[in-house]
Design a protein around this motif. Sequence first.
Motif, PDB file in Angstrom:
ATOM      1  N   THR A  54      -9.976   6.367  -6.043  1.00 55.67           N
ATOM      2  CA  THR A  54     -10.399   6.213  -4.648  1.00 55.67           C
ATOM      3  C   THR A  54      -9.188   6.258  -3.725  1.00 55.67           C
ATOM      4  O   THR A  54      -8.051   6.067  -4.150  1.00 55.67           O
ATOM      5  CB  THR A  54     -11.110   4.860  -4.415  1.00 55.67           C
ATOM      6  N   PHE A  55      -9.458   6.523  -2.456  1.00 56.53           N
ATOM      7  CA  PHE A  55      -8.377   6.495  -1.458  1.00 56.53           C
ATOM      8  C   PHE A  55      -8.952   6.015  -0.143  1.00 56.53           C
ATOM      9  O   PHE A  55     -10.179   5.896   0.007  1.00 56.53           O
ATOM     10  CB  PHE A  55      -7.740   7.884  -1.320  1.00 56.53           C
ATOM     11  N   LEU A  56      -8.078   5.696   0.802  1.00 53.76           N
ATOM     12  CA  LEU A  56      -8.505   5.372   2.160  1.00 53.76           C
ATOM     13  C   LEU A  56      -8.086   6.537   3.040  1.00 53.76           C
ATOM     14  O   LEU A  56      -6.912   6.900   3.085  1.00 53.76           O
ATOM     15  CB  LEU A  56      -7.851   4.080   2.652  1.00 53.76           C
ATOM     16  N   ARG A  57      -9.052   7.116   3.721  1.00 57.18           N
ATOM     17  CA  ARG A  57      -8.769   8.326   4.488  1.00 57.18           C
ATOM     18  C   ARG A  57      -8.022   8.010   5.783  1.00 57.18           C
ATOM     19  O   ARG A  57      -8.442   7.159   6.569  1.00 57.18           O
ATOM     20  CB  ARG A  57     -10.072   9.042   4.824  1.00 57.18           C
TER      21      ARG A  57
ATOM     22  N   GLN B 220      -7.765  13.383   3.892  1.00 57.64           N
ATOM     23  CA  GLN B 220      -8.784  13.868   2.964  1.00 57.64           C
ATOM     24  C   GLN B 220      -8.306  15.149   2.283  1.00 57.64           C
ATOM     25  O   GLN B 220      -8.495  15.342   1.078  1.00 57.64           O
ATOM     26  CB  GLN B 220     -10.085  14.132   3.724  1.00 57.64           C
TER      27      GLN B 220
ATOM     28  N   LEU C  27      -3.424   5.601   0.751  1.00 57.12           N
ATOM     29  CA  LEU C  27      -3.882   6.061   2.063  1.00 57.12           C
ATOM     30  C   LEU C  27      -3.336   7.470   2.269  1.00 57.12           C
ATOM     31  O   LEU C  27      -2.117   7.681   2.160  1.00 57.12           O
ATOM     32  CB  LEU C  27      -3.358   5.168   3.190  1.00 57.12           C
TER      33      LEU C  27
ATOM     34  N   ARG D 254       0.852  -1.196   0.000  1.00 52.46           N
ATOM     35  CA  ARG D 254       0.000   0.000   0.000  1.00 52.46           C
ATOM     36  C   ARG D 254       0.882   1.238   0.000  1.00 52.46           C
ATOM     37  O   ARG D 254       2.059   1.174   0.354  1.00 52.46           O
ATOM     38  CB  ARG D 254      -0.958   0.033   1.194  1.00 52.46           C
TER      39      ARG D 254
ATOM     40  N   PRO E 279      -3.518   0.205  -2.776  1.00 49.82           N
ATOM     41  CA  PRO E 279      -4.375   1.331  -2.396  1.00 49.82           C
ATOM     42  C   PRO E 279      -3.577   2.551  -1.930  1.00 49.82           C
ATOM     43  O   PRO E 279      -2.430   2.420  -1.474  1.00 49.82           O
ATOM     44  CB  PRO E 279      -5.202   0.768  -1.232  1.00 49.82           C
TER      45      PRO E 279
ATOM     46  N   CYS F 240       0.195   3.256  -7.583  1.00 49.33           N
ATOM     47  CA  CYS F 240      -1.019   2.507  -7.235  1.00 49.33           C
ATOM     48  C   CYS F 240      -1.502   1.682  -8.424  1.00 49.33           C
ATOM     49  O   CYS F 240      -1.907   0.528  -8.264  1.00 49.33           O
ATOM     50  CB  CYS F 240      -2.116   3.450  -6.734  1.00 49.33           C
TER      51      CYS F 240
ATOM     52  N   ASP G 253      -6.333   8.192  14.354  1.00 53.47           N
ATOM     53  CA  ASP G 253      -6.431   6.799  13.896  1.00 53.47           C
ATOM     54  C   ASP G 253      -5.236   5.992  14.385  1.00 53.47           C
ATOM     55  O   ASP G 253      -4.163   6.546  14.641  1.00 53.47           O
ATOM     56  CB  ASP G 253      -6.393   6.738  12.356  1.00 53.47           C
TER      57      ASP G 253
END
Length: 347
Positions: free
Chosen positions: A169-172, A114, A111, A85, A109, A103, A177
């Motif tokens: 797309t992305f993973l926020r 936002q 990450l 990733r 993916p 990617c 976190d």
Amino acid sequence: MMHNEQDALRFPWPEAPEPGVPVEVAPGILWVRFPLPFRLDHVNIYLIADGDGWAVVDTGISDDVTREAWGALLNGPLAGQPLTRLIVTHFHPDHIGLAGWLCAEFGIPLLTSQTSFLMCNVISLTPGAAEAKPYRDFYLRHGMDAETAQMVSTQGHQYLQMVAPLPPTFLRLLSGDTLTIGGRQFRVYSGDGHAPEQIMLYLPEEKILLAADQVIARITPNISVWAVDPDGDPLGHYLRTTRTLESHVPEDTLVLPGHELPFYGLAERCRQIVNHHEDRCRMITEACADGPKSVAELVPVVFQRPLDPHQLSFAFSETHAHVNRLIRRGELAWIERNGGVACVLAK
Ligand SMILES: [Zn+2]
């Protein structure tokens, strides 16, 4: 002063590695340098062991040299070890430039924060937005010359030359976190001032901080006011993040920054950077005590060496960041002079 400052920090790897040659800076964490075609001639990439492969932190800019450097790394020292990733710390081209390519090429993916994802997409979708009259007028009103204003206004197009289109797309990642990589629990922090919502990763068990461009050893990260947020206070945001890091991250933490050498001495470096900005604030208030000055007139007060147009554009926006901080602190006030050039006056 520079020499003494660096003496107060400790550099476990006093020499930078050759470009593209990985150095293990902690068990399962590799540091790789890729070249940049700027005065700041390199960016640090990190790889974190993640199962049978590597999670990547940051990418370098989108150009053939960097794509070849990635190829050499993945077909050489890391041959047969997949990328799992990609984590991007912030939207600047040297960090996000090849995200779309990596990617797509490796089916991994993205990450990131936002804000990083949105900022990159906003510039990519409307690269000419900064040329709008209100933005150009903002720089002219503060005394910027037409040539530099032209350069600043067209920087969206320059950005696109260094950044490949992002994946759809992305993973926020959000501050607070916990991100598990290879069984290790990284705390996600975000910093501000250099880039909005810049992601940092902290590993408390091993006292390792991937600090991105928030805290760097030899250089101070650029902090700029932009026309879209003319009264913004990026320096205030930067100093707030610095205080948060100082209070949350222990002093014996290994700092892995986005540029320059890994180091120990986070709190000391934070203090040095705070003092550096306080010095600049003092230079500005002293200069304004003699009479009102525009931001343009304050640039040579803060930056006493000759600047090319590119450096001048950064120096201008950085000087503006100090002025806006001083306005917020009530030490300066805006007045109008000479047909609308905005000036600051010491109160
Ligand atoms: Zn950078």
